[in-house]
Design an enzyme around this catalytic site. Structure first.
Site, mmCIF file in Angstrom:
data_model
loop_
_atom_site.group_PDB
_atom_site.id
_atom_site.type_symbol
_atom_site.label_atom_id
_atom_site.label_comp_id
_atom_site.label_asym_id
_atom_site.label_seq_id
_atom_site.Cartn_x
_atom_site.Cartn_y
_atom_site.Cartn_z
ATOM 1 N N ARG A 281 0.816 -1.219 0.000
ATOM 2 C CA ARG A 281 0.000 0.000 0.000
ATOM 3 C C ARG A 281 0.849 1.269 0.000
ATOM 4 N NH1 ARG A 281 -3.665 2.988 3.909
ATOM 5 N NH2 ARG A 281 -5.593 3.418 2.764
ATOM 6 N N ILE B 263 -7.380 7.699 -0.832
ATOM 7 C CA ILE B 263 -7.193 6.255 -0.863
ATOM 8 C C ILE B 263 -7.940 5.728 0.359
ATOM 9 C CG2 ILE B 263 -4.939 6.582 0.237
ATOM 10 C CD1 ILE B 263 -4.089 3.891 -0.890
ATOM 11 N N SER B 264 -8.871 4.841 0.122
ATOM 12 C CA SER B 264 -9.807 4.434 1.171
ATOM 13 C C SER B 264 -9.112 3.724 2.328
ATOM 14 C CB SER B 264 -10.889 3.508 0.599
ATOM 15 O OG SER B 264 -11.695 4.188 -0.322
ATOM 16 N N GLN B 265 -9.763 3.754 3.473
ATOM 17 C CA GLN B 265 -9.337 3.007 4.650
ATOM 18 C C GLN B 265 -9.185 1.531 4.266
ATOM 19 O OE1 GLN B 265 -12.512 2.751 7.386
ATOM 20 N NE2 GLN B 265 -11.308 1.899 9.076
ATOM 21 N N PRO B 266 -8.120 0.850 4.705
ATOM 22 C CA PRO B 266 -7.908 -0.548 4.319
ATOM 23 C C PRO B 266 -9.118 -1.448 4.575
ATOM 24 C CG PRO B 266 -5.947 0.306 5.386
ATOM 25 C CD PRO B 266 -6.994 1.374 5.507
#
Length: 661
Positions: A35, A61-64
Site C-alpha cells: 500500500r 485512498i480508502s481506509q484498508p
C-alpha cells in the site's frame, strides 16, 4: 522501527480479520500489495494506518478495512472479469488484480489515471486495463462483468452499471447524500431481476457523471434537494429523539439524569480535557446524584496523592500535604474555576453531615501517579540525555489510543539513551510513589498497609511498561483504575454509589471502538460493565466546534485553541446536523435510533494535546456510539475552561488551590 512489511501483516490481522474479514483470498491479496506504493510521497510510513489518506485531485485512498470489505462482498473469483469505477491511487484495483483474472478500471481524472498506470507497471501487474472516462456509464465494450466495485457515492444505482452485470454478477456501490450513504450490493438474478442487500453506512467522495452527481453541484447540495421523504435521515432522527437540555445552572438539568439514580456507578465522560461546558455539566449531574440519589463517591481521572489532598479538604480531615497539588502537566485539567467551584460545593455539602460515613468522598483513580511519573522521567532525561528527553516528549504525546502526530510519528523511536537511563528513572518513580503514598495518610485512607504493599510490589512492572509506552501501558492503567474503583465501593459498603469523571476514551466501552477491535485495548467503561453488570451507566459528552484549553505537545504550555468543525463523516457531524444546540441522547428511548447508531463511524477525541493541523490522524477513531455509551450529552459550540494561575487574583482563591493548607 516496525518495517512496512510487518505493518502490512499487522493491518491484515488487527484492522481486517478482527473486524470480520474472513475471505482468505482477500487477506492474502492485502498482504501482497504494498500500500505504501499508492500513497503520496512522504506518507509511506502512514500507509497502514487505519484511516483514509488524501491523494491528488481532492480524492482519497480508502481506509484498508473498507477496501477489504467491498472486495469481500463482491465475492470475486479467480476467473472473474471485474470493473472498478474510480481508480484513484490504483490500490483497490491492484488488490483485485491479485484475485481476479482481469480488472478494468475507470478514472475521470487523467493525472490520477496516469500515476496509477505507472504504479501498475512498476509492480508488474499486467492484468489491469484502465481508461479515462465517465465511470457512471461503465465500460460497455468490455461488459459483461462478474463484479463491479464503485468507489464513489451516487444519488442512486446507475442503470448502465446494472445492465453491464453478467447473470449472477455483483455490484458494490455506495448510495446516498450528505447525511447518510449506504453501501449496497446489487446481484443480478435474471434479465431484469436484481436483488439488493444493505451492507451498512459508509462515506465516499461523490460519483460525478451522467448517471451520478453533476460537476456543477456538490454532493451535499444535491443531497439536500433530493432527500428521500420515506425515512428520516439520521440527523432528523437524532433531533426527534433528543431531549433538549436546559441551562446547566437550572435544577432541571440535573433532574434529566434521575433515570440513572438507581445505578451503582455512573461514568461521565468528556471529548476534551479543556472544555468548560463538560466540567459544568459533570458537576451539575454529580451534585444532583449526590443530593437526591445517595451517591457518596466521586472518583476522577487524576493522581491519587493530589485527589487525596482534596478529599481531606472537603471532609475537613486531618493530615498534611506540603506539595502544591495538580501542578504537573496538564495542570489546567484540575486547576480551573469550574472544578474549584465543584470542590467548594462538596465541602459545603459535607459540612452539613457530622458523620463522616454520610459524607461524599473524593478519590483519584490513577494510583500509579502517571503525570508525576512522566514528569520524573522527563526531568531526569533532560539532565542526562536531552536527545532521549526529546524522544520521550513525543512518545508521551501519543500515549492515548487515538493520538497520532504525522509530523513526529516516525521520529519517536527508541534511542540508546533509553536503555542507559531506564533503571535510574524507574528507581526515581518508585521512590516518588512510596513517598506520596505515605505522606499525609491517616486512618480514613482506603489504602491500608496491605494495599500499599501490593501497589509498590506491582509498580515496577507499570513504570517499566509506561517508560516504553504502547497499549500495554494503557491497559495496565485502566485495569488498575477499575480495580481501584471496585475497592473504593467495597470499602464504603453495600450502599456505596460512585460518580466517575474521565475522558470519553476511558468511559466509552472499548469493545465497540477501534480501541478494542483494532488495538486490543481495554478501558474503564468496558471493565465497569463487566464488573457491575446492569448497574453501570456510561455517558459520553461531545461537541462540534468552539474553543478548548490544550497544549501542542506533552509538557507544553496551555493554549486556547479553536476546535475545528467536526468531520463530515463523523458522529459529531450527525449531532451538529440535527440543528439542536444542546441535548441528551438516551439510546434506550428509541430502538430504531439505537440500531442506526450501531454502525462504525468516526468519533473525535481531544486530550491534553490538540493538533488541529492533523485533525483526522490525531483525533479520530472509529466507534459504535450507541454501543459505547448508554447516553450522549451534546453541546454544539463550547468554550475553554478558565485556568487558575499562580498569580490568579480570583477572589477568595488562595495560591495553594483549591484550599489553604
Amino acid at each position: 522501527m516496525v518495517t512496512l512489511s510487518r505493518a502490512r501483516d499487522n493491518m491484515v490481522e488487527y484492522q481486517l480479520q478482527r473486524r470480520g474479514i474472513t475471505d482468505r483470498t482477500v487477506t492474502k491479496a492485502m498482504r501482497t500489495v504494498p500500500r505504501e506504493v499508492f500513497v503520496n510521497p512522504g506518507f509511506e510510513e502512514f500507509a497502514y494506518e487505519d484511516t483514509p489518506l488524501a491523494i491528488d485531485e481532492g480524492q482519497t485512498i480508502s481506509q484498508p478495512f473498507i477496501v477489504a470489505l467491498m472486495i469481500e462482498k463482491a465475492d470475486i473469483e479467480p476467473n472473474d472479469r471485474v470493473l472498478e469505477v474510480g481508480t484513484g491511487s490504483g490500490y483497490a484495483a491492484a488488490v483485485m488484480s491479485r484475485i481476479a483474472r482481469h480488472v478494468y478500471t475507470i478514472e475521470r481524472h487523467a493525472a490520477l489515471a496516469e500515476e496509477a498506470k505507472q504504479r501498475f507497471q512498476r509492480l508488474g501487474y499486467r492484468n489491469i486495463e484502465m481508461r479515462v472516462a465517465d465511470g457512471s456509464k461503465g465500460w460497455p465494450k468490455a461488459a459483461p462483468f462478474d463484479a463491479i466495485v464503485v468507489t464513489a457515492g451516487g444519488p442512486s444505482v446507475p442503470q448502465s452499471l446494472k445492465d453491464q452485470l453478467d447473470l449472477g454478477g455483483r455490484l458494490i456501490i455506495p448510495v446516498g447524500g450528505e447525511s447518510e450513504q449506504r453501501l449496497l450490493r446489487i446481484t443480478r438474478t435474471g434479465a431484469d431481476i436484481f436483488e439488493e442487500d444493505d451492507l451498512g453506512g459508509v462515506r465516499f467522495v461523490p460519483l460525478i457523471g451522467a448517471e451520478g452527481w453533476t460537476a456543477e453541484h456538490s454532493l451535499y447540495t444535491r443531497a439536500r434537494a433530493e432527500k428521500p421523504v420515506k425515512e428520516l435521515s439520521l440527523p432528523e432522527l437524532i433531533a426527534k429523539v433528543a431531549e433538549d437540555l436546559p441551562p446547566i445552572e437550572d435544577p432541571a438539568f440535573g433532574k434529566l439524569f434521575d433515570r440513572y439514580g438507581d445505578r451503582r456507578v455512573v461514568l461521565l465522560g468528556e471529548a476534551t480535557h479543556g472544555t468548560s461546558e463538560f466540567y459544568q455539566a459533570r458537576a451539575a449531574i454529580a451534585r444532583h446524584l449526590i443530593e437526591h440519589h445517595g451517591f457518596n463517591i466521586v472518583a476522577v481521572e487524576a493522581d491519587w496523592p493530589d485527589a487525596a489532598a482534596v478529599d481531606r479538604y472537603i471532609r475537613q480531615r486531618s493530615g498534611q500535604n506540603t506539595a502544591e497539588i495538580f501542578r504537573r502537566f496538564p495542570s489546567w485539567m484540575w486547576r480551573n474555576a469550574e472544578f474549584s467551584a465543584f470542590v467548594a460545593w462538596m465541602r459545603e455539602f459535607n459540612g452539613r453531615k457530622a458523620d463522616l460515613r454520610q459524607q461524599t468522598a473524593f478519590y483519584g483513580l490513577d494510583l500509579y501517579n502517571m503525570s508525576g511519573s512522566v514528569a520524573t522521567v522527563l526531568k531526569y532525561l533532560d539532565k542526562t540525555d536531552p536527545d532521549a528527553a526529546a524522544v520521550a516528549r513525543e512518545r508521551y504525546g501519543c500515549l492515548t489510543p487515538w493520538q497520532n502526530d504525522p509530523a513526529t510519528y516516525g521520529r519517536a523511536a527508541l534511542t540508546a539513551g533509553y536503555k542507559t537511563c531506564e533503571e535510574a528513572v524507574l528507581q526515581q518513580c518508585r521512590d516518588l510513589l512510596q513517598h506520596q503514598l505515605t505522606e499525609g495518610a491517616d486512618g480514613d485512607e482506603f489504602l491500608d498497609a496491605a494495599q500499599s504493599a501490593k501497589l509498590l510490589a506491582s509498580a515496577e512492572r507499570y513504570y517499566r511498561i509506561m517508560y516504553y509506552g504502547g497499549r500495554h501501558a494503557w491497559n495496565l492503567r485502566d485495569s488498575y483504575m477499575a480495580e481501584t474503583l471496585e475497592h473504593l465501593l467495597g470499602a464504603r459498603g453495600p450502599d456505596a454509589k460512585a460518580v466517575v469523571w474521565a475522558h470519553n476514551s476511558h468511559i466509552g466501552d472499548a469493545r465497540h471502538s477501534d480501541m478494542g477491535t483494532v488495538h486490543e485495548e481495554v478501558n474503564l467503561g468496558e471493565l465497569c460493565r463487566q464488573r457491575f453488570d446492569g448497574e453501570t451507566a456510561l455517558i459520553g459528552l461531545g461537541t462540534h466546534d468552539g474553543q478548548v484549553a490544550a497544549s501542542s505537545d506533552w509538557d507544553g504550555e496551555m493554549e486556547i485553541k479553536n476546535i475545528a468543525p467536526s468531520l463530515s463523516d463523523s458522529y459529531e457531524r450527525l449531532c451538529h446536523d440535527s440543528r439542536k444546540p444542546n441535548f441528551l441522547l438516551d439510546f434506550d428511548r428509541d430502538q430504531i435510533l439505537h440500531d442506526r447508531l450501531v454502525e462504525q463511524r468516526l468519533e473525535r477525541f481531544i486530550g491534553a494535546i490538540y493538533r488541529p493541523e492533523t485533525e483526522r490522524m490525531s483525533h479520530y477513531m472509529f466507534g459504535s456510539l450507541s454501543q459505547q455509551y448508554d447516553a450522549f450529552v451534546w453541546f454544539d459550540r463550547t468554550h475553554p475552561i478558565k485556568p487558575l494561575h499562580r498569580d490568579s487574583d480570583t477572589e477568595g482563591m488562595p495560591e495553594t488551590f483549591p484550599f489553604g493548607l
